[in-house]
Design a protein around this motif. Structure first.
Motif, PDB file in Angstrom:
ATOM      1  N   MET A 106      -0.298  41.016 -24.955  1.00  0.00           N
ATOM      2  CA  MET A 106      -1.128  40.002 -25.536  1.00  0.00           C
ATOM      3  C   MET A 106      -0.267  39.098 -26.420  1.00  0.00           C
ATOM      4  SD  MET A 106      -4.211  40.354 -24.597  1.00  0.00           S
ATOM      5  CE  MET A 106      -4.677  41.504 -23.344  1.00  0.00           C
ATOM      6  N   SER A 107      -0.786  37.956 -26.714  1.00  0.00           N
ATOM      7  CA  SER A 107      -0.032  37.007 -27.502  1.00  0.00           C
ATOM      8  C   SER A 107      -0.913  36.388 -28.580  1.00  0.00           C
ATOM      9  CB  SER A 107       0.506  35.907 -26.592  1.00  0.00           C
ATOM     10  OG  SER A 107      -0.573  35.180 -26.040  1.00  0.00           O
ATOM     11  N   LEU A 108      -0.291  35.550 -29.346  1.00  0.00           N
ATOM     12  CA  LEU A 108      -1.013  34.853 -30.395  1.00  0.00           C
ATOM     13  C   LEU A 108      -2.124  33.984 -29.815  1.00  0.00           C
ATOM     14  CD1 LEU A 108      -1.084  34.426 -33.417  1.00  0.00           C
ATOM     15  CD2 LEU A 108       0.556  32.583 -33.137  1.00  0.00           C
ATOM     16  N   GLU A 109      -1.863  33.417 -28.640  1.00  0.00           N
ATOM     17  CA  GLU A 109      -2.878  32.592 -27.988  1.00  0.00           C
ATOM     18  C   GLU A 109      -4.135  33.406 -27.668  1.00  0.00           C
ATOM     19  OE1 GLU A 109       0.346  32.687 -26.632  1.00  0.00           O
ATOM     20  OE2 GLU A 109       0.986  30.846 -27.631  1.00  0.00           O
ATOM     21  N   LYS A 110      -3.952  34.650 -27.235  1.00  0.00           N
ATOM     22  CA  LYS A 110      -5.073  35.528 -26.918  1.00  0.00           C
ATOM     23  C   LYS A 110      -5.889  35.838 -28.177  1.00  0.00           C
ATOM     24  CE  LYS A 110      -7.399  38.675 -24.533  1.00  0.00           C
ATOM     25  NZ  LYS A 110      -8.408  38.348 -23.581  1.00  0.00           N
ATOM     26  N   ILE A 111      -5.195  36.066 -29.276  1.00  0.00           N
ATOM     27  CA  ILE A 111      -5.878  36.354 -30.542  1.00  0.00           C
ATOM     28  C   ILE A 111      -6.736  35.155 -30.946  1.00  0.00           C
ATOM     29  CG2 ILE A 111      -5.549  36.830 -33.010  1.00  0.00           C
ATOM     30  CD1 ILE A 111      -2.904  38.255 -32.171  1.00  0.00           C
ATOM     31  N   ILE A 112      -6.148  33.976 -30.877  1.00  0.00           N
ATOM     32  CA  ILE A 112      -6.880  32.757 -31.252  1.00  0.00           C
ATOM     33  C   ILE A 112      -8.062  32.533 -30.320  1.00  0.00           C
ATOM     34  CG2 ILE A 112      -6.701  30.241 -31.411  1.00  0.00           C
ATOM     35  CD1 ILE A 112      -3.768  30.733 -32.340  1.00  0.00           C
ATOM     36  N   LYS A 113      -7.846  32.728 -29.024  1.00  0.00           N
ATOM     37  CA  LYS A 113      -8.917  32.530 -28.040  1.00  0.00           C
ATOM     38  C   LYS A 113     -10.108  33.435 -28.357  1.00  0.00           C
ATOM     39  CE  LYS A 113     -10.041  33.244 -23.239  1.00  0.00           C
ATOM     40  NZ  LYS A 113      -9.828  34.261 -22.257  1.00  0.00           N
ATOM     41  N   GLU A 114      -9.840  34.706 -28.612  1.00  0.00           N
ATOM     42  CA  GLU A 114     -10.907  35.653 -28.906  1.00  0.00           C
ATOM     43  C   GLU A 114     -11.613  35.303 -30.218  1.00  0.00           C
ATOM     44  OE1 GLU A 114     -12.054  37.680 -26.769  1.00  0.00           O
ATOM     45  OE2 GLU A 114     -10.398  37.610 -25.333  1.00  0.00           O
ATOM     46  N   MET A 165     -10.704  40.384 -30.386  1.00  0.00           N
ATOM     47  CA  MET A 165      -9.690  39.809 -31.258  1.00  0.00           C
ATOM     48  C   MET A 165      -8.920  40.924 -31.963  1.00  0.00           C
ATOM     49  SD  MET A 165     -10.021  37.252 -34.514  1.00  0.00           S
ATOM     50  CE  MET A 165     -10.459  38.549 -35.633  1.00  0.00           C
ATOM     51  N   LYS A 166      -9.642  41.916 -32.433  1.00  0.00           N
ATOM     52  CA  LYS A 166      -9.004  43.047 -33.116  1.00  0.00           C
ATOM     53  C   LYS A 166      -8.042  43.757 -32.167  1.00  0.00           C
ATOM     54  CE  LYS A 166      -9.963  47.447 -35.342  1.00  0.00           C
ATOM     55  NZ  LYS A 166     -10.956  48.461 -35.621  1.00  0.00           N
ATOM     56  N   GLU A 167      -8.463  43.980 -30.942  1.00  0.00           N
ATOM     57  CA  GLU A 167      -7.607  44.648 -29.952  1.00  0.00           C
ATOM     58  C   GLU A 167      -6.383  43.806 -29.624  1.00  0.00           C
ATOM     59  OE1 GLU A 167      -6.217  47.634 -27.650  1.00  0.00           O
ATOM     60  OE2 GLU A 167      -7.970  47.721 -28.956  1.00  0.00           O
ATOM     61  N   ALA A 168      -6.574  42.502 -29.460  1.00  0.00           N
ATOM     62  CA  ALA A 168      -5.448  41.610 -29.171  1.00  0.00           C
ATOM     63  C   ALA A 168      -4.465  41.597 -30.340  1.00  0.00           C
ATOM     64  CB  ALA A 168      -5.956  40.201 -28.879  1.00  0.00           C
ATOM     65  N   PHE A 169      -4.991  41.573 -31.556  1.00  0.00           N
ATOM     66  CA  PHE A 169      -4.137  41.596 -32.745  1.00  0.00           C
ATOM     67  C   PHE A 169      -3.349  42.904 -32.814  1.00  0.00           C
ATOM     68  CE2 PHE A 169      -3.424  42.651 -37.224  1.00  0.00           C
ATOM     69  CZ  PHE A 169      -2.700  41.540 -37.619  1.00  0.00           C
ATOM     70  N   LYS A 170      -4.022  44.001 -32.562  1.00  0.00           N
ATOM     71  CA  LYS A 170      -3.376  45.314 -32.605  1.00  0.00           C
ATOM     72  C   LYS A 170      -2.235  45.388 -31.591  1.00  0.00           C
ATOM     73  CE  LYS A 170      -4.255  50.169 -31.662  1.00  0.00           C
ATOM     74  NZ  LYS A 170      -5.171  51.115 -31.052  1.00  0.00           N
ATOM     75  N   GLU A 208       1.748  45.804 -32.536  1.00  0.00           N
ATOM     76  CA  GLU A 208       2.517  46.930 -32.000  1.00  0.00           C
ATOM     77  C   GLU A 208       3.756  46.437 -31.273  1.00  0.00           C
ATOM     78  OE1 GLU A 208      -0.219  49.192 -29.618  1.00  0.00           O
ATOM     79  OE2 GLU A 208      -1.121  50.160 -31.353  1.00  0.00           O
ATOM     80  N   ALA A 209       3.604  45.373 -30.496  1.00  0.00           N
ATOM     81  CA  ALA A 209       4.741  44.819 -29.758  1.00  0.00           C
ATOM     82  C   ALA A 209       5.813  44.303 -30.717  1.00  0.00           C
ATOM     83  CB  ALA A 209       4.279  43.707 -28.824  1.00  0.00           C
ATOM     84  N   ARG A 210       5.372  43.620 -31.765  1.00  0.00           N
ATOM     85  CA  ARG A 210       6.333  43.067 -32.728  1.00  0.00           C
ATOM     86  C   ARG A 210       7.030  44.163 -33.528  1.00  0.00           C
ATOM     87  NH1 ARG A 210       4.138  37.349 -35.049  1.00  0.00           N
ATOM     88  NH2 ARG A 210       3.518  36.470 -33.045  1.00  0.00           N
ATOM     89  N   VAL A 211       6.272  45.168 -33.938  1.00  0.00           N
ATOM     90  CA  VAL A 211       6.876  46.274 -34.696  1.00  0.00           C
ATOM     91  C   VAL A 211       7.870  47.023 -33.814  1.00  0.00           C
ATOM     92  CG1 VAL A 211       6.392  48.511 -35.779  1.00  0.00           C
ATOM     93  CG2 VAL A 211       4.985  46.523 -36.344  1.00  0.00           C
ATOM     94  N   LEU A 212       7.493  47.280 -32.577  1.00  0.00           N
ATOM     95  CA  LEU A 212       8.401  47.957 -31.654  1.00  0.00           C
ATOM     96  C   LEU A 212       9.676  47.150 -31.444  1.00  0.00           C
ATOM     97  CD1 LEU A 212       8.944  50.318 -29.768  1.00  0.00           C
ATOM     98  CD2 LEU A 212       7.731  49.075 -27.975  1.00  0.00           C
ATOM     99  N   ALA A 213       9.551  45.850 -31.286  1.00  0.00           N
ATOM    100  CA  ALA A 213      10.728  44.992 -31.105  1.00  0.00           C
ATOM    101  C   ALA A 213      11.621  45.038 -32.348  1.00  0.00           C
ATOM    102  CB  ALA A 213      10.292  43.566 -30.806  1.00  0.00           C
ATOM    103  N   ALA A 214      11.020  45.036 -33.531  1.00  0.00           N
ATOM    104  CA  ALA A 214      11.797  45.095 -34.767  1.00  0.00           C
ATOM    105  C   ALA A 214      12.516  46.434 -34.906  1.00  0.00           C
ATOM    106  CB  ALA A 214      10.890  44.847 -35.973  1.00  0.00           C
ATOM    107  N   ILE A 215      11.838  47.507 -34.560  1.00  0.00           N
ATOM    108  CA  ILE A 215      12.453  48.831 -34.633  1.00  0.00           C
ATOM    109  C   ILE A 215      13.612  48.935 -33.645  1.00  0.00           C
ATOM    110  CG2 ILE A 215      12.079  51.290 -34.137  1.00  0.00           C
ATOM    111  CD1 ILE A 215       9.251  50.919 -35.323  1.00  0.00           C
TER     112      ILE A 215
END
Length: 71
Positions: free
Chosen positions: A1-9, A18-23, A27-34
């Protein structure tokens, strides 16, 4: 999911989606940072190991020089 999906929802008024898209995005961003942090740590350890090997080689060279001075 992306920011666009969050905004769309959010615009469509689907708070659960929206909550699921945000989650998922978080998770994707935290995983990438780790992963980035882990790769940096591994690269740093590799550099330190190479430095230690160089120092060991320098110490061995110094020992050989001392042996030659004694002769």
């Amino acid at each position: 999911m992306s920011l666009e999906k969050i905004i769309k929802e959010a615009v469509e008024g689907n708070p659960l989606n929206m909550k699921e898209a945000f989650k998922e995005e978080m998770e994707a961003r935290v995983l990438a940072a780790i992963e980035a942090k882990y790769e940096a740590m591994i690269a740093e350890e590799s550099d330190e190991d190479e430095d230690e090997d160089d120092e060991d080689q320098d110490d061995d060279d110094d020992d050989e020089d001392e042996d030659e001075d004694e002769d």
